[in-house]
Design a protein around this motif. Structure first.
Motif, mmCIF file in Angstrom:
data_model
loop_
_atom_site.group_PDB
_atom_site.id
_atom_site.type_symbol
_atom_site.label_atom_id
_atom_site.label_comp_id
_atom_site.label_asym_id
_atom_site.label_seq_id
_atom_site.Cartn_x
_atom_site.Cartn_y
_atom_site.Cartn_z
ATOM 1 N N LEU A 106 0.810 -1.216 0.000
ATOM 2 C CA LEU A 106 0.000 0.000 0.000
ATOM 3 C C LEU A 106 0.846 1.271 0.000
ATOM 4 O O LEU A 106 0.435 2.296 -0.555
ATOM 5 C CB LEU A 106 -0.933 -0.011 1.225
ATOM 6 N N TRP A 107 2.062 1.204 0.556
ATOM 7 C CA TRP A 107 2.864 2.422 0.659
ATOM 8 C C TRP A 107 3.244 2.982 -0.703
ATOM 9 O O TRP A 107 3.590 4.166 -0.827
ATOM 10 C CB TRP A 107 4.111 2.196 1.517
ATOM 11 N N HIS A 108 3.175 2.159 -1.765
ATOM 12 C CA HIS A 108 3.489 2.651 -3.111
ATOM 13 C C HIS A 108 2.517 3.741 -3.553
ATOM 14 O O HIS A 108 2.853 4.564 -4.422
ATOM 15 C CB HIS A 108 3.467 1.499 -4.117
ATOM 16 N N VAL A 109 1.330 3.738 -2.978
ATOM 17 C CA VAL A 109 0.362 4.797 -3.305
ATOM 18 C C VAL A 109 0.934 6.168 -2.957
ATOM 19 O O VAL A 109 0.642 7.166 -3.625
ATOM 20 C CB VAL A 109 -0.957 4.553 -2.539
ATOM 21 N N PHE A 110 1.790 6.220 -1.946
ATOM 22 C CA PHE A 110 2.312 7.504 -1.462
ATOM 23 C C PHE A 110 3.723 7.805 -1.970
ATOM 24 O O PHE A 110 4.357 8.756 -1.518
ATOM 25 C CB PHE A 110 2.308 7.512 0.071
ATOM 26 N N ASN A 111 4.193 7.014 -2.922
ATOM 27 C CA ASN A 111 5.535 7.224 -3.472
ATOM 28 C C ASN A 111 5.458 8.208 -4.642
ATOM 29 O O ASN A 111 5.271 7.824 -5.796
ATOM 30 C CB ASN A 111 6.141 5.893 -3.915
ATOM 31 N N PHE A 112 5.639 9.499 -4.349
ATOM 32 C CA PHE A 112 5.530 10.547 -5.360
ATOM 33 C C PHE A 112 6.827 10.758 -6.128
ATOM 34 O O PHE A 112 6.825 11.388 -7.176
ATOM 35 C CB PHE A 112 5.173 11.889 -4.690
ATOM 36 N N ARG A 113 7.944 10.281 -5.617
ATOM 37 C CA ARG A 113 9.245 10.743 -6.102
ATOM 38 C C ARG A 113 9.514 10.382 -7.557
ATOM 39 O O ARG A 113 10.149 11.139 -8.282
ATOM 40 C CB ARG A 113 10.369 10.162 -5.228
ATOM 41 N N ALA A 114 9.040 9.243 -8.003
ATOM 42 C CA ALA A 114 9.391 8.759 -9.338
ATOM 43 C C ALA A 114 8.319 9.037 -10.380
ATOM 44 O O ALA A 114 8.396 8.540 -11.490
ATOM 45 C CB ALA A 114 9.669 7.263 -9.275
ATOM 46 N N GLY A 115 7.334 9.845 -10.042
ATOM 47 C CA GLY A 115 6.286 10.162 -10.998
ATOM 48 C C GLY A 115 4.951 9.599 -10.547
ATOM 49 O O GLY A 115 4.774 9.176 -9.413
ATOM 50 N N GLY A 116 3.982 9.622 -11.465
ATOM 51 C CA GLY A 116 2.668 9.116 -11.138
ATOM 52 C C GLY A 116 1.714 10.195 -10.680
ATOM 53 O O GLY A 116 0.967 10.009 -9.720
ATOM 54 N N LEU A 117 1.735 11.342 -11.365
ATOM 55 C CA LEU A 117 0.815 12.438 -11.087
ATOM 56 C C LEU A 117 0.077 12.768 -12.379
ATOM 57 O O LEU A 117 0.672 12.794 -13.452
ATOM 58 C CB LEU A 117 1.566 13.678 -10.587
ATOM 59 N N VAL A 118 -1.209 13.021 -12.272
ATOM 60 C CA VAL A 118 -2.027 13.357 -13.437
ATOM 61 C C VAL A 118 -2.415 14.826 -13.341
ATOM 62 O O VAL A 118 -3.051 15.234 -12.363
ATOM 63 C CB VAL A 118 -3.283 12.468 -13.520
ATOM 64 N N PHE A 119 -2.056 15.613 -14.361
ATOM 65 C CA PHE A 119 -2.263 17.056 -14.270
ATOM 66 C C PHE A 119 -3.719 17.430 -14.048
ATOM 67 O O PHE A 119 -4.018 18.289 -13.209
ATOM 68 C CB PHE A 119 -1.755 17.761 -15.531
ATOM 69 N N TYR A 120 -4.622 16.814 -14.774
ATOM 70 C CA TYR A 120 -6.023 17.216 -14.621
ATOM 71 C C TYR A 120 -6.527 16.940 -13.207
ATOM 72 O O TYR A 120 -7.333 17.706 -12.661
ATOM 73 C CB TYR A 120 -6.897 16.510 -15.655
ATOM 74 N N GLY A 121 -6.061 15.873 -12.591
ATOM 75 C CA GLY A 121 -6.420 15.637 -11.196
ATOM 76 C C GLY A 121 -5.870 16.729 -10.297
ATOM 77 O O GLY A 121 -6.534 17.196 -9.367
ATOM 78 N N GLY A 122 -4.624 17.164 -10.584
ATOM 79 C CA GLY A 122 -4.033 18.258 -9.828
ATOM 80 C C GLY A 122 -4.773 19.558 -10.029
ATOM 81 O O GLY A 122 -4.934 20.352 -9.085
ATOM 82 N N LEU A 123 -5.235 19.805 -11.262
ATOM 83 C CA LEU A 123 -5.991 21.033 -11.530
ATOM 84 C C LEU A 123 -7.297 21.048 -10.745
ATOM 85 O O LEU A 123 -7.671 22.071 -10.157
ATOM 86 C CB LEU A 123 -6.265 21.146 -13.035
ATOM 87 N N VAL A 124 -7.984 19.917 -10.714
ATOM 88 C CA VAL A 124 -9.227 19.827 -9.949
ATOM 89 C C VAL A 124 -8.952 20.027 -8.458
ATOM 90 O O VAL A 124 -9.641 20.797 -7.773
ATOM 91 C CB VAL A 124 -9.920 18.472 -10.190
ATOM 92 N N GLY A 125 -7.911 19.348 -7.945
ATOM 93 C CA GLY A 125 -7.586 19.477 -6.523
ATOM 94 C C GLY A 125 -7.161 20.880 -6.151
ATOM 95 O O GLY A 125 -7.583 21.419 -5.114
ATOM 96 N N ALA A 126 -6.341 21.515 -6.987
ATOM 97 C CA ALA A 126 -5.881 22.875 -6.702
ATOM 98 C C ALA A 126 -7.028 23.878 -6.804
ATOM 99 O O ALA A 126 -7.090 24.840 -6.025
ATOM 100 C CB ALA A 126 -4.755 23.257 -7.661
ATOM 101 N N THR A 127 -7.929 23.663 -7.768
ATOM 102 C CA THR A 127 -9.080 24.566 -7.902
ATOM 103 C C THR A 127 -9.974 24.483 -6.677
ATOM 104 O O THR A 127 -10.447 25.505 -6.156
ATOM 105 C CB THR A 127 -9.878 24.216 -9.172
ATOM 106 N N LEU A 128 -10.199 23.273 -6.195
ATOM 107 C CA LEU A 128 -11.001 23.100 -4.978
ATOM 108 C C LEU A 128 -10.311 23.754 -3.794
ATOM 109 O O LEU A 128 -10.958 24.433 -2.973
ATOM 110 C CB LEU A 128 -11.228 21.614 -4.710
#
Length: 259
Positions: free
Chosen positions: A78-100
């Protein structure tokens, strides 16, 4: 070029993470310098910064985990869900989260949301360009196979290890730099609060929709016949048009004359 910039005590630090962080910092710095032109103190952007970072990271990671749960996470700890260092981010999800996050910040601090969006819009595009360069180095968000002279190769990415692919990350980064410059110029002559942000949504949706034709990392996944990024771009385009129409001042109807 190696994905890893350097190591600290055996911990690998990836170029992707460095460039995403640099994008946040440059974006917030340029937005704070633009804020007084919209009647906002630079401190407002500085205070908003942590809200945006948390909202963008949570939104982009959550979108990625949901989208690639079967392929990347179901068989891993489960800890792989929180492993941000090597990538795995979706811009549109970030846009929605940042807008909220920006909406909640504006409500909590009683800050005007539309001018805040205008201040941020050119900086979002600029910071996103940094992130796309990180994608180029990391090998994510790559394009379809091509024999063009500027094709890139990712030897450690099995699906495309033996062929050159379109550097769609570079295509989008260059378009984002142009969009950032255009929005910064438009901001100085905007006609109403919220115009620059609404135009950002419309313009980026078009850019993303077009670049997606050369994206090759989705496999056979389609939404209503469109690649996932294209499908959500249609929604973002509609949102931009809606906000433009909502925020645009409408002249009052002339009063009816009496006899």
């Amino acid at each position: 070029m190696s994905k890893i910039a350097f190591t600290v005590g055996g911990l690998a630090i990836y170029w992707y993470g460095i460039l995403v962080a640099a994008g946040f910092l440059v974006g917030l710095w340029t937005a704070s310098r633009r804020a007084p032109q919209a009647g906002l103190p630079p401190a407002t952007v500085a205070d908003l910064g942590p809200w945006l970072v948390v909202g963008a990271l949570v939104g982009s990671r959550l979108w990625y985990v949901i989208s690639y749960w079967e392929e990347d996470f179901v068989s891993r700890p489960l800890w792989h869900v929180f492993n941000f260092r090597a990538g795995g981010l979706v811009f549109y999800g970030g846009l929605v989260g940042a807008t909220l996050a920006a909406f909640l910040f504006a409500r909590a601090r009683q800050a005007p949301l539309a001018p805040l969006g205008d201040v941020l819009a050119p900086s979002i595009a600029l910071g996103h360009a940094f992130g796309r360069v990180g994608c180029l180095i990391n090998g994510c968000c790559h394009g379809t196979p091509t024999t063009l002279p500027w094709a890139v190769r990712y030897a450690d990415n099995p699906p495309v290890a033996d062929t050159g692919v379109h550097p769609t990350q570079a295509y989008e980064a260059l378009l984002l730099l142009g969009l950032s410059a255009a929005l910064a110029a438009q901001f100085r002559r905007r006609q109403f609060p919220g115009q620059t942000f609404a135009l950002y949504l419309v313009a980026y949706a078009v850019i993303r929709f077009v670049v997606e034709f050369w994206r090759g990392d989705y496999g056979t996944t389609r939404v209503a016949g469109l690649k996932p990024g294209q499908a959500f771009s249609v929604f973002v385009l509609a949102a931009g048009i809606f906000l433009y129409a909502r925020w645009r001042p409408h002249p009052s109807a002339p009063a009816a004359g009496g006899a």
